[in-house]
Design an enzyme around this catalytic site. Structure first.
Site, PDB file in Angstrom:
ATOM      1  N   HIS A   1       0.907  -1.210  -0.005  1.00  0.00           N
ATOM      2  CA  HIS A   1      -0.016   0.070   0.065  1.00  0.00           C
ATOM      3  C   HIS A   1       0.948   1.291  -0.107  1.00  0.00           C
ATOM      4  O   HIS A   1       0.210   2.358  -0.241  1.00  0.00           O
ATOM      5  CB  HIS A   1      -0.777   0.058   1.143  1.00  0.00           C
ATOM      6  CG  HIS A   1      -2.078  -1.263   1.318  1.00  0.00           C
ATOM      7  ND1 HIS A   1      -2.917  -1.213   0.296  1.00  0.00           N
ATOM      8  CD2 HIS A   1      -2.232  -1.955   2.123  1.00  0.00           C
ATOM      9  CE1 HIS A   1      -3.568  -2.306   0.432  1.00  0.00           C
ATOM     10  NE2 HIS A   1      -3.321  -2.787   1.608  1.00  0.00           N
TER      11      HIS A   1
ATOM     12  N   ASP B   1      -4.832 -12.975   3.671  1.00  0.00           N
ATOM     13  CA  ASP B   1      -5.826 -12.337   4.096  1.00  0.00           C
ATOM     14  C   ASP B   1      -7.347 -12.551   3.463  1.00  0.00           C
ATOM     15  O   ASP B   1      -8.396 -12.257   3.569  1.00  0.00           O
ATOM     16  CB  ASP B   1      -5.944 -10.753   4.742  1.00  0.00           C
ATOM     17  CG  ASP B   1      -5.068 -10.134   3.661  1.00  0.00           C
ATOM     18  OD1 ASP B   1      -4.823 -10.358   2.334  1.00  0.00           O
ATOM     19  OD2 ASP B   1      -4.733  -8.920   3.931  1.00  0.00           O
TER      20      ASP B   1
ATOM     21  N   HIS C   1      -6.385  -7.284  -0.232  1.00  0.00           N
ATOM     22  CA  HIS C   1      -6.730  -5.969  -0.606  1.00  0.00           C
ATOM     23  C   HIS C   1      -5.652  -5.259  -1.949  1.00  0.00           C
ATOM     24  O   HIS C   1      -4.806  -6.209  -2.330  1.00  0.00           O
ATOM     25  CB  HIS C   1      -5.993  -5.008   0.557  1.00  0.00           C
ATOM     26  CG  HIS C   1      -6.664  -5.534   1.870  1.00  0.00           C
ATOM     27  ND1 HIS C   1      -5.844  -6.160   2.842  1.00  0.00           N
ATOM     28  CD2 HIS C   1      -7.745  -5.022   2.195  1.00  0.00           C
ATOM     29  CE1 HIS C   1      -6.945  -6.238   3.980  1.00  0.00           C
ATOM     30  NE2 HIS C   1      -8.058  -5.658   3.582  1.00  0.00           N
TER      31      HIS C   1
ATOM     32  N   ASP D   1      -2.848 -10.872  -2.145  1.00  0.00           N
ATOM     33  CA  ASP D   1      -3.462 -10.194  -0.821  1.00  0.00           C
ATOM     34  C   ASP D   1      -4.936  -9.765  -1.259  1.00  0.00           C
ATOM     35  O   ASP D   1      -5.412  -9.526  -2.403  1.00  0.00           O
ATOM     36  CB  ASP D   1      -2.720  -9.040  -0.641  1.00  0.00           C
ATOM     37  CG  ASP D   1      -2.801  -8.505   0.838  1.00  0.00           C
ATOM     38  OD1 ASP D   1      -2.315  -8.713   1.558  1.00  0.00           O
ATOM     39  OD2 ASP D   1      -4.084  -7.716   0.903  1.00  0.00           O
TER      40      ASP D   1
HETATM   41 ZN   LIG Z   1      -4.160  -7.130   2.987  1.00  0.00          ZN
END
Ligand SMILES: [Zn+2]
Length: 315
Positions: free
Chosen positions: A125, A251, A164, A162
């Site tokens: 991120h 995740d 996200h 991931d």
């Molecule tokens: Zn994540």
């Protein structure tokens, strides 16, 4: 198979207290690898610290000094409330980057067949000048930039599974065709960070070299793997990468508290196998996997164990 495992006690000293991204994640992974009697399969490496010149391949001097100053001054967070910082965060962050750069070099020059970096803080991120989403410096993006700039690789694949969207990684490379960023993640209308729509597919000469594949909340193994097979795998094969980098977040597991996909260990095992096979077909096996998210300790540690058994397998 000569598989490197990069880990260092400094990563435990990035102290985030009760935050979901905490040092117990790495402890759980290492304990699981011990109890599964896997440590003997890896060339365990301590990594090294990165120089600020290396971080500046992609990030601003300002971000570097902000991470350093916040660590030293006893600040609680940097930039956003979810980026918890402690006295050793700067040191751990530099060591995470140095370790992935070292691993990239060792795999590039074939002293290792592949490698996994069990590092924290995570990185995908982190943006050009901003810490974000538990991330300070973008580990995987710096590895890709190093492989491109210093090692001459011309078709680098970054695959991010991931749950996200890897916004930072995408933004560094979305105007380039020599680094292909592919992310499968939960529908951004329902999940942090709210980017990663299918229409985000690169810009300028990079058009077509960003691939976002959002999946609906609640999706299970069979359907997820079907989407991988039809919408992702053919594009990876077509790109014919000369190096495979993995943003390995776990995740999307059904037990994870931060998101809403319903995957099990078997999907991560299958994905690991597919990506290793791809790397063997197109990149001489060159593959580097870097830990991102995964917040339920049992799920995280067993997924990493499955992932690493595939990496280290001779089959
Ligand atoms: Zn994540």
């Amino acid at each position: 198979m000569k598989t490197g495992l990069y880990t260092n006690p400094i990563f435990l000293e990035h102290n985030t207290g009760q935050h979901p991204e905490n040092a117990n994640r790495l402890r759980a992974i290492l304990d699981k690898l011990e109890s599964d009697k896997l440590m003997g399969k890896f060339k365990v490496e301590a990594g090294r610290t990165a120089t600020s010149a290396e971080i500046k391949m992609l990030h601003t001097e300002k971000l570097i000094s902000e991470v350093e100053t916040a660590s030293e001054s006893g600040a609680q967070t940097l930039h956003t409330r979810d980026c918890v910082i402690s006295a050793q965060t700067y040191k751990a962050s530099l060591h995470a980057v140095g370790s992935v750069l070292d691993a990239a070099l060792e795999v590039a020059e074939r002293r290792l067949d592949n490698a996994f970096c069990a590092v924290r803080p995570p990185g995908h991120h982190a943006e050009f000048d901003t810490a974000m989403g538990f991330c300070f410096f973008n580990n995987i993006a710096l590895a890709a930039e190093f492989l491109s700039r210093e090692m001459g690789f011309q078709r680098i694949l970054i695959i991010d599974f991931d749950v996200h969207h890897g916004n930072g990684t995408q933004h560094f490379f979305e105007e380039r065709s020599d680094i292909f960023f592919v992310s499968m993640h939960q529908d951004p209308r329902t999940c942090y960070p709210g980017t990663g729509f299918a229409k985000e597919n690169g810009r300028g000469v990079g058009t077509g070299y960003t691939l976002n594949v959002p999946v609906p909340p609640g999706i299970e193994d069979t359907e997820y793997l079907q989407i991988f097979s039809t919408d992702v795998k053919p594009k990876l094969e077509e790109y014919n990468p000369d190096f495979v980098l993995i943003s390995a977040g776990f995740d999307a597991h059904r037990d994870d508290p931060l998101a809403s996909l319903n995957l099990t260990e078997s999907t991560f095992k299958k994905l690991s196998f597919e990506l290793k096979h791809l790397a063997e077909q197109t990149a001489g096996g060159r593959m580097l996997s870097i830990l991102e998210g995964g917040y339920e300790l049992n799920a995280l540690s067993s997924c990493v164990s499955e992932h690493l058994q595939i990496l280290a397998s001779d089959e």
